[in-house]
Every structure is written in structure tokens, then in C-alpha cells.
Motif scaffolding. Structure first.
Motif, PDB file in Angstrom:
ATOM      1  N   LEU A  83       0.890  -1.120   0.029  1.00 24.82           N
ATOM      2  CA  LEU A  83       0.040   0.005  -0.112  1.00 24.82           C
ATOM      3  C   LEU A  83       0.834   1.172   0.096  1.00 24.82           C
ATOM      4  CD1 LEU A  83      -2.854  -1.186   2.435  1.00 24.82           C
ATOM      5  CD2 LEU A  83      -2.840  -0.952  -0.152  1.00 24.82           C
ATOM      6  N   GLU A  84       1.932   1.335   0.740  1.00 26.60           N
ATOM      7  CA  GLU A  84       3.138   2.384   0.769  1.00 26.60           C
ATOM      8  C   GLU A  84       3.668   2.676  -0.615  1.00 26.60           C
ATOM      9  OE1 GLU A  84       5.753   1.522   3.890  1.00 26.60           O
ATOM     10  OE2 GLU A  84       4.260   2.122   5.401  1.00 26.60           O
ATOM     11  N   TYR A  85       3.819   1.586  -1.039  1.00 26.05           N
ATOM     12  CA  TYR A  85       4.417   1.775  -2.662  1.00 26.05           C
ATOM     13  C   TYR A  85       3.388   2.045  -3.515  1.00 26.05           C
ATOM     14  CZ  TYR A  85       6.437   0.484  -6.965  1.00 26.05           C
ATOM     15  OH  TYR A  85       6.813   0.274  -8.346  1.00 26.05           O
ATOM     16  N   LEU A  86       2.298   1.675  -3.328  1.00 26.86           N
ATOM     17  CA  LEU A  86       1.142   1.986  -4.343  1.00 26.86           C
ATOM     18  C   LEU A  86       0.708   3.703  -4.363  1.00 26.86           C
ATOM     19  CD1 LEU A  86      -1.018   1.349  -6.529  1.00 26.86           C
ATOM     20  CD2 LEU A  86      -2.515   0.543  -4.588  1.00 26.86           C
ATOM     21  N   LEU A  87       0.805   3.974  -2.869  1.00 27.20           N
ATOM     22  CA  LEU A  87       0.624   5.386  -2.903  1.00 27.20           C
ATOM     23  C   LEU A  87       1.594   6.270  -3.622  1.00 27.20           C
ATOM     24  CD1 LEU A  87      -1.012   5.292   0.847  1.00 27.20           C
ATOM     25  CD2 LEU A  87      -2.113   6.109  -1.065  1.00 27.20           C
ATOM     26  N   THR A  88       2.930   5.749  -3.403  1.00 29.41           N
ATOM     27  CA  THR A  88       4.015   6.559  -3.878  1.00 29.41           C
ATOM     28  C   THR A  88       3.684   6.688  -5.352  1.00 29.41           C
ATOM     29  OG1 THR A  88       5.338   6.068  -2.235  1.00 29.41           O
ATOM     30  CG2 THR A  88       6.571   6.671  -4.084  1.00 29.41           C
ATOM     31  N   GLN A  89       3.436   5.559  -5.924  1.00 25.26           N
ATOM     32  CA  GLN A  89       3.114   5.342  -7.482  1.00 25.26           C
ATOM     33  C   GLN A  89       2.174   6.146  -7.758  1.00 25.26           C
ATOM     34  OE1 GLN A  89       5.596   4.119  -9.325  1.00 25.26           O
ATOM     35  NE2 GLN A  89       6.440   3.754  -7.365  1.00 25.26           N
ATOM     36  N   ILE A  90       1.092   6.229  -7.151  1.00 27.97           N
ATOM     37  CA  ILE A  90      -0.182   7.127  -7.314  1.00 27.97           C
ATOM     38  C   ILE A  90       0.071   8.472  -7.520  1.00 27.97           C
ATOM     39  CG2 ILE A  90      -2.424   7.984  -6.461  1.00 27.97           C
ATOM     40  CD1 ILE A  90      -3.033   4.882  -5.545  1.00 27.97           C
ATOM     41  N   THR A  91       0.922   8.947  -6.490  1.00 27.54           N
ATOM     42  CA  THR A  91       1.546  10.412  -6.511  1.00 27.54           C
ATOM     43  C   THR A  91       2.317  10.575  -7.478  1.00 27.54           C
ATOM     44  OG1 THR A  91       1.544  10.254  -3.982  1.00 27.54           O
ATOM     45  CG2 THR A  91       2.873  12.021  -4.839  1.00 27.54           C
ATOM     46  N   HIS A  92       3.310   9.904  -8.166  1.00 28.69           N
ATOM     47  CA  HIS A  92       3.832  10.204  -9.302  1.00 28.69           C
ATOM     48  C   HIS A  92       2.887  10.157 -10.513  1.00 28.69           C
ATOM     49  CE1 HIS A  92       7.641   9.860  -7.250  1.00 28.69           C
ATOM     50  NE2 HIS A  92       7.623   8.714  -6.605  1.00 28.69           N
ATOM     51  N   ARG A  93       2.066   9.263 -10.513  1.00 24.80           N
ATOM     52  CA  ARG A  93       1.165   9.155 -11.776  1.00 24.80           C
ATOM     53  C   ARG A  93       0.308  10.371 -11.787  1.00 24.80           C
ATOM     54  NH1 ARG A  93       0.505   8.239 -16.666  1.00 24.80           N
ATOM     55  NH2 ARG A  93      -1.399   7.502 -17.313  1.00 24.80           N
ATOM     56  N   ARG A  94      -0.230  10.835 -10.639  1.00 22.05           N
ATOM     57  CA  ARG A  94      -1.197  12.095 -10.871  1.00 22.05           C
ATOM     58  C   ARG A  94      -0.126  13.340 -10.954  1.00 22.05           C
ATOM     59  NH1 ARG A  94      -3.762  11.699  -5.717  1.00 22.05           N
ATOM     60  NH2 ARG A  94      -5.677  10.904  -6.828  1.00 22.05           N
ATOM     61  N   ALA A  95       0.962  13.367 -10.689  1.00 27.66           N
ATOM     62  CA  ALA A  95       1.809  14.204 -10.921  1.00 27.66           C
ATOM     63  C   ALA A  95       2.148  14.399 -12.471  1.00 27.66           C
ATOM     64  CB  ALA A  95       3.001  14.644 -10.180  1.00 27.66           C
ATOM     65  N   ASP A  96       2.398  13.247 -12.823  1.00 19.92           N
ATOM     66  CA  ASP A  96       2.732  13.239 -14.555  1.00 19.92           C
ATOM     67  C   ASP A  96       1.291  13.424 -15.327  1.00 19.92           C
ATOM     68  OD1 ASP A  96       3.923  12.164 -16.771  1.00 19.92           O
ATOM     69  OD2 ASP A  96       2.416  10.521 -16.784  1.00 19.92           O
ATOM     70  N   LEU A  97       0.194  13.156 -14.665  1.00 14.64           N
ATOM     71  CA  LEU A  97      -0.955  13.318 -15.622  1.00 14.64           C
ATOM     72  C   LEU A  97      -1.345  14.950 -15.657  1.00 14.64           C
ATOM     73  CD1 LEU A  97      -3.203  10.229 -14.627  1.00 14.64           C
ATOM     74  CD2 LEU A  97      -2.132  11.024 -16.917  1.00 14.64           C
ATOM     75  N   GLU A  98      -1.097  15.782 -14.314  1.00 15.23           N
ATOM     76  CA  GLU A  98      -1.407  16.824 -14.176  1.00 15.23           C
ATOM     77  C   GLU A  98      -0.563  17.786 -14.894  1.00 15.23           C
ATOM     78  OE1 GLU A  98      -3.710  18.755 -12.410  1.00 15.23           O
ATOM     79  OE2 GLU A  98      -4.548  17.007 -11.222  1.00 15.23           O
ATOM     80  N   GLN A  99       0.694  17.501 -15.150  1.00 16.44           N
ATOM     81  CA  GLN A  99       1.673  17.956 -16.171  1.00 16.44           C
ATOM     82  C   GLN A  99       1.115  17.971 -17.609  1.00 16.44           C
ATOM     83  OE1 GLN A  99       4.515  20.034 -15.407  1.00 16.44           O
ATOM     84  NE2 GLN A  99       4.118  20.398 -17.787  1.00 16.44           N
ATOM     85  N   ARG A 100       0.633  16.577 -18.032  1.00 17.11           N
ATOM     86  CA  ARG A 100       0.036  16.567 -19.164  1.00 17.11           C
ATOM     87  C   ARG A 100      -0.963  17.416 -19.558  1.00 17.11           C
ATOM     88  NH1 ARG A 100       0.562  10.220 -21.012  1.00 17.11           N
ATOM     89  NH2 ARG A 100       3.085   9.966 -20.320  1.00 17.11           N
ATOM     90  N   ARG A 101      -1.929  17.495 -18.334  1.00 20.75           N
ATOM     91  CA  ARG A 101      -2.950  18.127 -18.526  1.00 20.75           C
ATOM     92  C   ARG A 101      -2.556  19.747 -18.969  1.00 20.75           C
ATOM     93  NH1 ARG A 101      -7.206  18.650 -13.750  1.00 20.75           N
ATOM     94  NH2 ARG A 101      -7.637  16.421 -14.475  1.00 20.75           N
ATOM     95  N   HIS A 102      -1.669  20.111 -18.123  1.00 17.97           N
ATOM     96  CA  HIS A 102      -0.997  21.620 -18.106  1.00 17.97           C
ATOM     97  C   HIS A 102      -0.691  21.816 -19.770  1.00 17.97           C
ATOM     98  CE1 HIS A 102       0.986  25.304 -17.489  1.00 17.97           C
ATOM     99  NE2 HIS A 102       1.975  24.874 -18.010  1.00 17.97           N
ATOM    100  N   ASP A 103       0.276  20.685 -20.266  1.00 19.87           N
ATOM    101  CA  ASP A 103       0.630  20.566 -21.522  1.00 19.87           C
ATOM    102  C   ASP A 103      -0.500  20.798 -22.776  1.00 19.87           C
ATOM    103  OD1 ASP A 103       3.301  20.827 -20.259  1.00 19.87           O
ATOM    104  OD2 ASP A 103       3.597  18.643 -20.736  1.00 19.87           O
ATOM    105  N   ILE A 104      -1.338  20.122 -22.450  1.00 20.18           N
ATOM    106  CA  ILE A 104      -2.396  19.813 -23.210  1.00 20.18           C
ATOM    107  C   ILE A 104      -3.325  21.145 -23.140  1.00 20.18           C
ATOM    108  CG2 ILE A 104      -4.767  19.031 -23.745  1.00 20.18           C
ATOM    109  CD1 ILE A 104      -3.570  16.338 -23.071  1.00 20.18           C
ATOM    110  N   ASP A 105      -3.384  21.958 -22.006  1.00 19.38           N
ATOM    111  CA  ASP A 105      -4.009  23.099 -22.013  1.00 19.38           C
ATOM    112  C   ASP A 105      -3.423  23.977 -22.743  1.00 19.38           C
ATOM    113  OD1 ASP A 105      -6.224  21.966 -20.571  1.00 19.38           O
ATOM    114  OD2 ASP A 105      -5.630  22.671 -18.781  1.00 19.38           O
ATOM    115  N   GLU A 106      -2.150  24.233 -22.780  1.00 16.32           N
ATOM    116  CA  GLU A 106      -1.316  25.283 -23.241  1.00 16.32           C
ATOM    117  C   GLU A 106      -1.119  25.217 -24.725  1.00 16.32           C
ATOM    118  OE1 GLU A 106       1.136  28.513 -23.564  1.00 16.32           O
ATOM    119  OE2 GLU A 106       0.291  27.659 -21.678  1.00 16.32           O
TER     120      GLU A 106
END
Length: 143
Positions: A83-106
Motif C-alpha cells: 500500500l505504501e508503494y502504491l501510494l507513492t506510485q499514485i502520487t507520481h502518476r497523478r503529477a505526470d497526468l497533471e503535467q500532461r493536462r497543463h501541456d495539453i491546455d497550453e
């Protein structure tokens, strides 16, 4: 009472995946069905793991990340570590998706700007042509 089992075809139908997909996950060591001659027999553990693999893929995790997550459940550090590993991976995945969303919006903003300029330039060209503007060689277009 014997545990419920599934054939590869039954699992494929239930999860709407191909037989090849299930065999691929087996080749990668993510699934370990019992073998009865040439027949693969999948147990509840395999079914749960297949569901986790497919969910992980939908969430954008790599097969290596998925393997780490599902394998942790059966080994040290166990469910807590999993669960700790999964939470870390979720944090990284969310950050990546947020960056992609920002890039798409731009990119969408930039496309809108270029589109607006193209429409304005096209309108200018059409209105100039309609007003009898001269061609590049100096000859009037209306006349």
C-alpha cells in the motif's frame, strides 16, 4: 468444497481480453495457473491478480510497476509495504497526468491563437479581394 477455477477462455471472456493477453501476463510471471497437461487452470488468486493487472494498466502503470505491486502482497514487506508503494506510485502518476493536462491546455491555447490569426488574415484577404484590390502584378482584380 473445492475452490472455484476458471479456464483461460472463461477469464478472457469475463475480463474482455484476448487469450494472448492472458498468456503474455503468464509469460511475464504475473499469472501462474496450474497446469493439467496442456490445460491452464486459473484459481481465485490468478483471477484477482488479473483484475489488478488490468486496473493498473488502465491507470497507466507499467507492467514492472504492476508486478511490484501485486508481488508485494505475497512477500515482504506484505500488504502494508504494498500500500505504501502504491501510494507513492499514485502520487507520481497523478503529477505526470497533471503535467500532461497543463501541456495539453497550453497547446490548446496556442492552437486557438493561431486559429484566430488565420481567420483574421483570411477575412482580410477576402475583404481586400472583394474591394477590387490589385493583384501582385498591379492589375485590378475587379476590372
Amino acid at each position: 468444497m473445492p475452490a472455484e477455477t476458471w479456464s483461460i477462455a472463461e477469464l478472457a471472456a469475463e475480463y474482455d481480453v484476448t487469450l494472448r493477453t492472458i498468456r503474455f501476463y503468464e509469460d511475464r510471471g504475473l499469472l501462474t495457473p496450474e497446469r493439467r497437461g496442456t490445460l491452464r487452470v486459473y484459481h481465485p488468486r490468478d483471477k484477482v491478480r488479473l483484475g489488478l493487472i488490468l486496473r493498473g494498466k488502465r491507470l497507466g502503470f507499467s507492467l514492472d510497476e504492476i508486478a511490484t505491486i501485486v508481488d508485494m502482497y505475497d512477500a515482504e514487506p506484505g500488504e502494508e509495504g504494498q500500500l505504501e508503494y502504491l501510494l507513492t506510485q499514485i502520487t507520481h502518476r497523478r503529477a505526470d497526468l497533471e503535467q500532461r493536462r497543463h501541456d495539453i491546455d497550453e497547446t490548446l491555447r496556442e492552437l486557438a491563437e493561431v486559429e484566430a490569426r488565420c481567420h483574421a488574415d483570411l477575412d482580410s484577404l477576402r475583404s481586400a479581394a472583394g474591394a477590387g484590390a490589385a493583384r501582385p502584378d498591379g492589375v485590378p482584380t475587379n476590372g
